[in-house]
Design a protein around this motif. Sequence first.
Motif, PDB file in Angstrom:
ATOM      1  N   LYS A  75       0.833  -1.208   0.000  1.00  0.00           N
ATOM      2  CA  LYS A  75       0.000   0.000   0.000  1.00  0.00           C
ATOM      3  C   LYS A  75       0.868   1.260   0.000  1.00  0.00           C
ATOM      4  CE  LYS A  75      -3.981  -2.068   2.378  1.00  0.00           C
ATOM      5  NZ  LYS A  75      -4.809  -2.036   3.601  1.00  0.00           N
ATOM      6  N   THR A  76       1.911   1.243   0.806  1.00  0.00           N
ATOM      7  CA  THR A  76       2.814   2.395   0.865  1.00  0.00           C
ATOM      8  C   THR A  76       3.599   2.531  -0.438  1.00  0.00           C
ATOM      9  OG1 THR A  76       3.061   1.987   3.232  1.00  0.00           O
ATOM     10  CG2 THR A  76       4.638   3.506   2.212  1.00  0.00           C
ATOM     11  N   GLN A  77       4.067   1.401  -0.938  1.00  0.00           N
ATOM     12  CA  GLN A  77       4.831   1.438  -2.194  1.00  0.00           C
ATOM     13  C   GLN A  77       3.994   2.019  -3.333  1.00  0.00           C
ATOM     14  OE1 GLN A  77       5.758  -2.719  -2.419  1.00  0.00           O
ATOM     15  NE2 GLN A  77       7.771  -2.487  -1.444  1.00  0.00           N
ATOM     16  N   MET A  78       2.771   1.578  -3.463  1.00  0.00           N
ATOM     17  CA  MET A  78       1.924   2.064  -4.547  1.00  0.00           C
ATOM     18  C   MET A  78       1.540   3.525  -4.332  1.00  0.00           C
ATOM     19  SD  MET A  78       2.027  -0.330  -6.582  1.00  0.00           S
ATOM     20  CE  MET A  78       1.069   0.613  -7.765  1.00  0.00           C
ATOM     21  N   TYR A  79       1.349   3.912  -3.086  1.00  0.00           N
ATOM     22  CA  TYR A  79       1.049   5.319  -2.795  1.00  0.00           C
ATOM     23  C   TYR A  79       2.207   6.214  -3.249  1.00  0.00           C
ATOM     24  CZ  TYR A  79       0.136   9.591  -0.179  1.00  0.00           C
ATOM     25  OH  TYR A  79      -0.073  10.910   0.174  1.00  0.00           O
ATOM     26  N   VAL A  80       3.436   5.811  -2.934  1.00  0.00           N
ATOM     27  CA  VAL A  80       4.608   6.600  -3.335  1.00  0.00           C
ATOM     28  C   VAL A  80       4.713   6.657  -4.860  1.00  0.00           C
ATOM     29  CG1 VAL A  80       7.140   6.658  -3.328  1.00  0.00           C
ATOM     30  CG2 VAL A  80       5.890   6.139  -1.214  1.00  0.00           C
ATOM     31  N   ALA A  81       4.539   5.516  -5.520  1.00  0.00           N
ATOM     32  CA  ALA A  81       4.629   5.488  -6.990  1.00  0.00           C
ATOM     33  C   ALA A  81       3.568   6.379  -7.624  1.00  0.00           C
ATOM     34  CB  ALA A  81       4.492   4.053  -7.483  1.00  0.00           C
ATOM     35  N   LEU A  82       2.377   6.399  -7.039  1.00  0.00           N
ATOM     36  CA  LEU A  82       1.296   7.234  -7.578  1.00  0.00           C
ATOM     37  C   LEU A  82       1.583   8.721  -7.417  1.00  0.00           C
ATOM     38  CD1 LEU A  82      -1.590   4.958  -6.401  1.00  0.00           C
ATOM     39  CD2 LEU A  82      -1.379   5.826  -8.747  1.00  0.00           C
ATOM     40  N   GLN A  83       2.315   9.092  -6.363  1.00  0.00           N
ATOM     41  CA  GLN A  83       2.700  10.503  -6.210  1.00  0.00           C
ATOM     42  C   GLN A  83       3.632  10.925  -7.351  1.00  0.00           C
ATOM     43  OE1 GLN A  83       0.900  12.066  -3.805  1.00  0.00           O
ATOM     44  NE2 GLN A  83       0.196   9.941  -3.516  1.00  0.00           N
ATOM     45  N   ILE A  84       4.526  10.018  -7.756  1.00  0.00           N
ATOM     46  CA  ILE A  84       5.429  10.308  -8.880  1.00  0.00           C
ATOM     47  C   ILE A  84       4.635  10.453 -10.166  1.00  0.00           C
ATOM     48  CG2 ILE A  84       7.391   9.462 -10.229  1.00  0.00           C
ATOM     49  CD1 ILE A  84       8.315   7.961  -7.702  1.00  0.00           C
ATOM     50  N   ALA A  85       3.652   9.573 -10.369  1.00  0.00           N
ATOM     51  CA  ALA A  85       2.822   9.657 -11.568  1.00  0.00           C
ATOM     52  C   ALA A  85       2.049  10.968 -11.614  1.00  0.00           C
ATOM     53  CB  ALA A  85       1.861   8.470 -11.621  1.00  0.00           C
ATOM     54  N   ALA A  86       1.509  11.384 -10.480  1.00  0.00           N
ATOM     55  CA  ALA A  86       0.775  12.657 -10.424  1.00  0.00           C
ATOM     56  C   ALA A  86       1.704  13.829 -10.729  1.00  0.00           C
ATOM     57  CB  ALA A  86       0.129  12.828  -9.053  1.00  0.00           C
ATOM     58  N   ALA A  87       2.926  13.769 -10.189  1.00  0.00           N
ATOM     59  CA  ALA A  87       3.893  14.839 -10.455  1.00  0.00           C
ATOM     60  C   ALA A  87       4.226  14.907 -11.941  1.00  0.00           C
ATOM     61  CB  ALA A  87       5.165  14.607  -9.639  1.00  0.00           C
ATOM     62  N   LEU A  88       4.340  13.754 -12.583  1.00  0.00           N
ATOM     63  CA  LEU A  88       4.643  13.726 -14.018  1.00  0.00           C
ATOM     64  C   LEU A  88       3.553  14.417 -14.829  1.00  0.00           C
ATOM     65  CD1 LEU A  88       6.097  10.140 -14.567  1.00  0.00           C
ATOM     66  CD2 LEU A  88       7.271  12.301 -15.011  1.00  0.00           C
ATOM     67  N   SER A  89       2.304  14.321 -14.398  1.00  0.00           N
ATOM     68  CA  SER A  89       1.210  14.945 -15.152  1.00  0.00           C
ATOM     69  C   SER A  89       1.346  16.462 -15.189  1.00  0.00           C
ATOM     70  CB  SER A  89      -0.140  14.560 -14.545  1.00  0.00           C
ATOM     71  OG  SER A  89      -0.386  15.248 -13.334  1.00  0.00           O
ATOM     72  N   VAL A  90       2.030  17.011 -14.193  1.00  0.00           N
ATOM     73  CA  VAL A  90       2.260  18.463 -14.160  1.00  0.00           C
ATOM     74  C   VAL A  90       3.589  18.819 -14.829  1.00  0.00           C
ATOM     75  CG1 VAL A  90       2.548  20.488 -12.679  1.00  0.00           C
ATOM     76  CG2 VAL A  90       0.924  18.694 -12.041  1.00  0.00           C
ATOM     77  N   LEU A  91       4.651  18.148 -14.432  1.00  0.00           N
ATOM     78  CA  LEU A  91       5.979  18.494 -14.931  1.00  0.00           C
ATOM     79  C   LEU A  91       6.113  18.243 -16.431  1.00  0.00           C
ATOM     80  CD1 LEU A  91       8.154  17.024 -12.022  1.00  0.00           C
ATOM     81  CD2 LEU A  91       7.419  19.399 -12.353  1.00  0.00           C
ATOM     82  N   ALA A  92       5.334  17.300 -16.959  1.00  0.00           N
ATOM     83  CA  ALA A  92       5.418  16.993 -18.394  1.00  0.00           C
ATOM     84  C   ALA A  92       4.636  17.982 -19.240  1.00  0.00           C
ATOM     85  CB  ALA A  92       4.899  15.578 -18.656  1.00  0.00           C
ATOM     86  N   GLU A  93       3.750  18.740 -18.623  1.00  0.00           N
ATOM     87  CA  GLU A  93       2.820  19.575 -19.396  1.00  0.00           C
ATOM     88  C   GLU A  93       3.487  20.567 -20.339  1.00  0.00           C
ATOM     89  OE1 GLU A  93      -0.154  22.337 -20.623  1.00  0.00           O
ATOM     90  OE2 GLU A  93       1.619  22.813 -19.425  1.00  0.00           O
ATOM     91  N   PRO A  94       4.548  21.264 -19.961  1.00  0.00           N
ATOM     92  CA  PRO A  94       5.181  22.179 -20.923  1.00  0.00           C
ATOM     93  C   PRO A  94       5.776  21.459 -22.131  1.00  0.00           C
ATOM     94  CG  PRO A  94       5.849  22.697 -18.678  1.00  0.00           C
ATOM     95  CD  PRO A  94       5.153  21.382 -18.624  1.00  0.00           C
ATOM     96  N   PHE A  95       6.269  20.254 -21.922  1.00  0.00           N
ATOM     97  CA  PHE A  95       6.977  19.527 -22.971  1.00  0.00           C
ATOM     98  C   PHE A  95       6.049  18.619 -23.776  1.00  0.00           C
ATOM     99  CE2 PHE A  95       9.544  20.148 -19.174  1.00  0.00           C
ATOM    100  CZ  PHE A  95      10.643  20.829 -19.670  1.00  0.00           C
ATOM    101  N   LEU A  96       5.166  17.913 -23.067  1.00  0.00           N
ATOM    102  CA  LEU A  96       4.291  16.903 -23.663  1.00  0.00           C
ATOM    103  C   LEU A  96       2.847  17.188 -23.253  1.00  0.00           C
ATOM    104  CD1 LEU A  96       6.501  13.833 -22.602  1.00  0.00           C
ATOM    105  CD2 LEU A  96       6.574  15.018 -24.810  1.00  0.00           C
TER     106      LEU A  96
END
Length: 711
Positions: free
Chosen positions: A481-502
Amino acid sequence: MTQNPKRYTITAALPYTNGPIHIGHLAGVYVPADIYSRYLRLQGKDVAFICGSDEHGVAISMKAKKEGITPQQVIDKYDGIIRKSFEDFGISFNNYSRTSAKIHHDTASEFFRTLYDKGDFIEEVTEQLYDAKANQFLADRFVVGTCPKCGNDGAYGDQCENCGSTLNATDLINPKSTITGETPVLKETKHWFLPLDRYSDFLTKWILEGHKSDWKTNVYGQVKSWIDAGLEPRAVTRDLDWGIDVPVEGAEGKKLYVWFDAPIGYISSTKEWAAREGKDWEPYWKDEETKLVHFIGKDNIVFHCIIFPAMLKAEGSYILPDNVPANEFLNLEGNKLSTSKNWAVWLHEYLEEFPDKQDVLRYALTSNAPETKDNDFTWKDFQARNNNELVAVFGNFVNRVVVLTNKYYEGVIPTPNEFTEVDEATLNELKAYPAVIASSVERYRFREALGELMNVARLGNKYLADEEPWKVMKDNPERVKTQMYVALQIAAALSVLAEPFLPFTAAKLSRILNLGDLKEHFKGFSKFLKENHPGATDVILDKTLGWNDISENSDLIPAGHKIGEAELLFAKIEDEEIQKQIDKLEATKTANLAENKQAEPQKDLIQFEDFAKMDIRIGTILEAEKMPKANKLLVLKVDTGIDVRTIVSGIAESFSPEEIIGKRVSVLANLAPRALRGVESQGMILMTTNAEGKLVFVNPDADAPNGATVN
């Protein structure tokens, strides 16, 4: 450098509406400008991202003459194509205007009149090239000749594209009119000039002293070269029939020179946008708290770093650009991009052949951006970047996270348990990335910034690979549960950080994660774009996360939130698709060779008796083998109808022995025998070359028998 600006005016070079947009334009100007603008909006900044079609000047007139239509028809056609290409690739202009618009004609005329009334122009009668047959003065692009600096025979009157030198039409050796082909004559005409030499001290202090440390070296170096060589007055008017009328008496039949008119298009486009949005345009151009940045290609450096700033300085009320991060050129498969030779990847054609892959091209072009030197786009590199990076790194991470979340928790974000040191270190590393990427973007190092974005995806892949939740699930489901929670935070961050480029990928990822359902969760701390910049019209209005939230919060996507089903963000590109593009370019190269191939000049005249001496016979190749230790020679047995003879022919690099056996040929039969590497050759096979320069046989018709003579 403007510190903590209140607003940003971002301009992208106005594209000429004499043709579509290709990847060189996208890589050199529009994607970098879009990345910068989107990043600033995610920061909640006040941004005016401005562009428009450049619809005056000789390029338009030349296109109209070539196509047999009016200049207005040319600009209407290509303005539509260009606008759609920009929209399709997510270039998020706040306003895209046209220099044919009335607001631009009024703005440019007013600007000229202001400088004219202040006495900033020099009025001179000079000699210009005139085509007597066409009864008109020749604009620079209507004159071609030999470059006085490099000897290129195809130099234009304003620039040699071979050596890059800026020229005057009167500098050319052996000039010719492109309208009639006639040699032009010199004829007197009156024009107005901007005395750039008066601004030499200002430009030296402003750029060479003031921007030595923060402007790109390629930009700084070109500006320094111009200033060191000595600036001279430059005409701001031309004798043309297409453009903006010079707004003073005695200027009938004269238009504003396009280099003077076009950069003012940034101002008129800003006015158009401000009027539509109910804003005041002037702070975006006249307030010292505004940061003005011009995105251009290197061929526009002199206009944006010397001429336009001199114009703004002369007018007196405008701010100067804070930076002009010009890029170098992008080549295609080892050759210079050329619109006239169709050596390009056109954006509208790309999307027909690679639908929904806008971000793949944006990624490939940014990864290989010509930021400090000319770079080369190849289809193989494009494929590798998609398959080995976007699919294998970014897409793989997101897919694994979403698939496992749906598999283990029916798509509901699990509540984490106690974080381990690895979890804490991973989340802390994630928080550092917005600042790292921002630092690169704000220094106009977009390749570097994109590399850091991919490192976020690599962080996620490494975390999953090291933690192996699919194995841990058997013995310790609470840990997962903790592992997946951490991985999902990275995925959410990618949705923002990728926006200027992709931007398309970011929007899709945001939808997969259902981030649009989280507005209430983030209402207390997220810097929503709607709240900070109500006038923005970008796709990120639907986002719930801002850039700074990633570094300030660990709970980017909360426990209990339900995400959607997995969808592939990127698809593998197969070899067949790439080969199709390579073949398409090869066909273009062949067509260009055929179009440009010139027949050799006729040889000296001969008498009929000279021709009658040649005995040319129809024959058939019976045998063929390579000459030992000779790469170019084949030894042939040829039935000439009168005998079977040996002929040695230098065609081994073009044909294999097997493929020419049975070939019908024309033979010069009475050529004196000649020994070649110990083999006596008794004649010559007649050959020519095709458009590609490849040898081909001069074949007789099929019903001509062996031994028939060619008369």
